[in-house]
Every structure is written in structure tokens, then in C-alpha cells.
Design an enzyme around this catalytic site. Structure first.
Site, short mmCIF file in Angstrom:
data_model
loop_
_atom_site.label_atom_id
_atom_site.label_comp_id
_atom_site.label_asym_id
_atom_site.label_seq_id
_atom_site.Cartn_x
_atom_site.Cartn_y
_atom_site.Cartn_z
N TYR A 61 -1.79 -0.45 11.03
CA TYR A 61 -1.96 -1.11 9.73
C TYR A 61 -0.77 -0.82 8.81
CZ TYR A 61 -3.32 -1.55 4.82
OH TYR A 61 -3.32 -1.84 3.47
N THR A 117 0.82 -1.22 0.00
CA THR A 117 0.00 0.00 0.00
C THR A 117 0.85 1.27 0.00
OG1 THR A 117 -1.55 1.26 1.38
CG2 THR A 117 -0.11 -0.24 2.53
N ASP A 118 0.27 2.36 -0.47
CA ASP A 118 0.98 3.65 -0.41
C ASP A 118 1.09 4.17 1.03
OD1 ASP A 118 -1.69 4.34 -0.03
OD2 ASP A 118 -1.76 5.88 -1.59
N GLU A 119 0.29 3.59 1.95
CA GLU A 119 0.29 4.11 3.33
C GLU A 119 1.63 3.91 4.04
OE1 GLU A 119 -3.10 3.45 5.76
OE2 GLU A 119 -4.48 3.55 4.08
N LYS A 168 2.20 -3.27 7.31
CA LYS A 168 2.48 -3.46 5.87
C LYS A 168 3.92 -3.07 5.56
CE LYS A 168 0.03 -4.51 2.92
NZ LYS A 168 -0.39 -5.84 2.35
#
Ligand code: NAD
Ligand code: DAU
Length: 350
Positions: A158, A132-134, A162
Site C-alpha cells: 500500500y 499518506t504519512d506511510e 502511494k
């Protein structure tokens, strides 16, 4: 002998689109969907491919090393596309440990089993980690973008889990030579999206004339990509991505949450035969998410230049398609929002 490809998390939102694409497109692959069927996984998402001869489902929790190892030995996959994860930021704030277990330990189990099976014979093998970009943290409203070189700065449990999984994937590449590829994608939307996430939650609440909870002032920005576009580029990266590389995927489509919800209200007023402006009255500003990232925006130049990819769909068209799907699949929404989900929803919004 058909090539076996493992797709993990195939019963979830993005995973079900990836499984469908691969099963329909590649008759010469045997697709094995590994999924624990948590609250977010639903075999109904795949009922159209369930009976196809090149599709197999295995119910497995990826944190169970022995079971995962057994399946690697049984099917001898030459490729893994890893999507299984706990994926909802708000849940990671209330229960971080399940995120640590699934996203970090689960990923490590898969990596290790792949390494043990392939034993240094990496010809034709690939471990694709869907991230993810997060992991990059948050941007200011200053026109900058996340690139593949942006430093990791996750804020939520989260995104930290990741980020941890991404590091382990690279570590298995650097240490053992495992052939890997990673992609970091922006927010997806489309059919089969679990209605705890902003867009499907809002669609469902507008339909039921319930309030639409907007965190803070609704000024946070996300870069939205249609889920079928993500599935299509996963196919491209799995087959053509460079060994050891990372690719950022984004829709080049930034919206503040409040503008996005206003657009959705307008679309739904039209579809439901309501007077324009009626659904907007449901918007309710609520307490902000802890550590809420202000803005995500992806620079996907590398993907566009090296692999010739760009998003296919305009946002308004994609949103309309998504609304149509939800209005035509009320039973699906009812099924997934009953039971355990109701308990969670009441806890969050009462
Ligand atoms: P989702 O929550 O809809 O689905 C996750 C799937 O993983 C479910 O089918 C669930 O049953 C399965 N799963 C969860 N824990 C498991 C475990 N321990 N063992 C086996 N299976 C398990 O998630 P999603 O939104 O489809 O996201 C899929 C992947 O894409 C995730 O890795 C996520 O981080 C990444 N991603 C999502 C988005 C997005 O906008 N949704 C954007 C970028 C990246
Ligand atoms: O950027 C990719 C990520 O996008 C994925 O890695 C995650 O798995 C996925 O869930 C998504 O994360 P977000 O936190 O951005 O998605 P969510 O739909 O939960 O929230 C989108 C924005 O809307 C965010 O700014 C928070 C806000 N929001 C969300 C909910 C659920 C609200 O204002 N109200 C809500 O009720």
C-alpha cells in the site's frame, strides 16, 4: 459558468467528508465525484448532498483511461482533488496488484488527462494529490517526527503504491509544469470509516461482544486526526497551498494501539451501560501484521506556520463523537459489513 472540480474517491471515508464540505461551502463550484464504488465506496455516505444542484456523481474506475479522458473533456475541470485509492494495508499484503493498478496507474491516468486538457494553460488550475504519512516508512520510539524532507521508505505494498503515485505527481510537475500540491496525512478517524480499520472494527466488535484483534503486543504507535479536521485542511491547502509543495498533516496525537483500544473500551462501557472493564476482556492479541511499521508521527509545523492550520478537536471528544455516530448508525454498519466484506473478515480472523 461554474467552475468544475473533480473529487475522486468521494464515496469513501475521507472523500465523503471532503465532498460534503465543498458542496455545502462552495455554491459557485460544481463538484463532480468520480468513484468506482468498490467495497469501500458507498453512496449512502453522501445521501445528504446527493440532491444538491452543485453535486454530480460519475461512476468510473480511474484505471480506465478512456472513460477518465471522456469525463475530463465533458466537464473541463479546473481542479482535481484526488483521494480515490485502495487504502487498507492488510488487503495490500494479500492482493498487492489492485493497489498498483488503482494507486499508481489510476493516478497517472488522472495526471495525464489533466495535462492533456489544460495543454500548458495552467492559470487557475490545480491537481491536489491526497497522500499518506506511510510513504516515509516507520519511526523508532525516539521522539523524532516525519517532516516534508524525510526520505521515502515505504514498507507495505500500500505505502509503496502511494509513494509511487506521489513520485508521478511530482514528475508531472517537474516535466510538464502541471500545477500540483501534495499532502501526506496521518491516521484519520471519525464517521463513515470502513469497519476493517482499527477504530471502527473495534467499535463494532465491542458492540457485538466479539474479540478485538490487536496485532503483536499492541505497541505500535499512530498519530490520530479527526476526519473533519483533515477535510478542512484539504480545503485550505487546495486554495492556498504553494504550487509544487508538499504539506504534512497530523494530529499531534500519538497513541499505542493498546492504550487507544483501552480508552475506547472505557468510553463504550459507559455508553452501553456495561460495568467498567467488561469490554477490555474482549482484547485478543493476534499474529502481527507482516512488515508492521512501529510508529508514525507527523511534524506539521510547515502547515501551521505557512497556512495557519492546527487540529481543532481533542482526541477523547472526537472518539466519543465517533462512537456516538456508530451506535446511531447500526444499519450503515450492517450494510457495509455484509456480502463481500464478510468473506474477507472470515478469511482474516477465522
Ligand atoms: P477509502 O478506502 O475509505 O475510500 C476510497 C474510495 O476510493 C472509495 O470510495 C472507493 O470506491 C474509491 N476507489 C477505489 N478504487 C477506485 C478506482 N479504481 N477508481 C475510482 N474510485 C476508486 O479510503 P480513505 O481512507 O477515505 O482514504 C482516501 C485517501 O486518503 C486515500 O488516497 C488514502 O491513501 C489517503 N489517506 C487516508 C488516510 C486514512 O487514515 N484513512 C490517511 C492519510 C491518507
Ligand atoms: O497513516 C495513514 C494511514 O493510516 C492511511 O494511509 C491508511 O489508508 C489507513 O488505513 C491507516 O493505516 P494503518 O495501517 O495505520 O491503519 P489500520 O486502522 O489498519 O491500523 C492501525 C493500527 O492498528 C496499525 O498499527 C495496525 C493495528 N491493527 C489494525 C487492525 C485492522 C490491529 O492491531 N488490529 C487490527 O485488527
Amino acid at each position: 459558468m461554474k467552475k468544475h472540480i473533480f473529487i475522486t474517491g468521494g464515496a469513501g471515508f475521507i472523500g465523503s467528508h471532503v465532498v460534503r464540505l465543498f458542496v455545502d461551502k462552495y455554491a459557485d463550484y460544481q463538484i463532480v465525484n468520480l468513484d468506482a464504488l468498490t467495497y469501500a465506496g458507498n453512496l449512502e455516505n453522501l445521501k445528504d448532498v446527493a440532491e444538491k444542484p452543485n453535486y454530480i456523481f460519475e461512476k468510473v474506475d480511474i484505471t480506465d483511461y478512456e472513460k477518465v479522458d471522456f469525463l475530463f473533456k465533458k466537464y473541463q475541470p479546473c481542479g482535481v482533488i484526488h483521494l480515490a485509492a485502495e487504502s487498507h494495508v492488510d488487503r495490500s499484503i494479500t492482493d498487492p496488484f489492485v493497489f498498483i493498478r488503482t494507486n499508481v496507474l489510476g493516478t497517472c491516468n488522472l495526471l495525464h488527462c489533466a495535462k492533456e486538457l489544460w495543454k500548458g494553460d495552467f492559470d487557475g488550475k490545480r491537481f491536489y494529490h491526497v497522500s499518506t504519512d506511510e510513504v516515509y516508512g516507520a519511526l523508532e520510539n525516539d521522539g523524532t517526527f516525519f517532516t516534508e524532507e524525510t526520505k521515502y521508505q515505504p514498507h507495505s505494498p500500500y505505502s509503496a503504491s502511494k509513494a509511487g503515485s506521489d513520485h508521478f505527481v511530482r514528475a508531472y510537475h517537474d516535466t510538464y509544469g502541471l500545477p500540483i500540491v501534495i499532502s501526506n496525512c496521518s491516521n484519520n478517524y471519525g464517521s463513515h470509516h470502513f469497519p476493517e480499520k482499527l477504530i471502527p472494527l473495534a467499535i463494532n466488535n465491542i458492540k457485538l461482544k466479539r474479540s478485538i484483534p490487536i496485532y503483536g503486543k499492541g505497541e505500535n504507535v499512530r498519530d490520530w486526526l479527526f476526519v473533519d479536521d483533515h477535510a478542512a485542511v484539504i480545503d485550505v491547502i487546495f486554495h492556498n497551498g504553494k504550487n509544487g509543495d508538499t504539506y504534512n498533516i497530523g494530529g499531534n496525537n500519538e497513541w499505542t494501539n493498546i492504550d487507544l483500544i483501552r480508552l475506547l473500551c472505557k468510553i463504550m462501557d459507559k455508553k452501553l451501560g456495561r460495568t467498567e472493564g467488561e469490554s477490555e476482556k474482549l482484547i485478543t492479541f493476534v499474529t502481527d501484521r507482516a512488515g508492521h511499521d512501529l510508529r508514525y508521527a507527523i511534524n506539521s509545523q510547515k502547515l501551521q506556520k505557512e497556512l495557519g492550520w492546527k487540529p481543532s478537536l481533542q482526541f477523547e471528544e472526537g472518539l466519543e463523537k465517533t462512537v456516538d455516530w456508530y451506535l446511531a448508525n447500526e444499519k450503515w454498519v450492517e450494510n457495509v459489513t455484509s456480502g463481500e466484506y464478510q468473506k474477507y473478515y472470515k478469511k482474516m480472523y477465522s
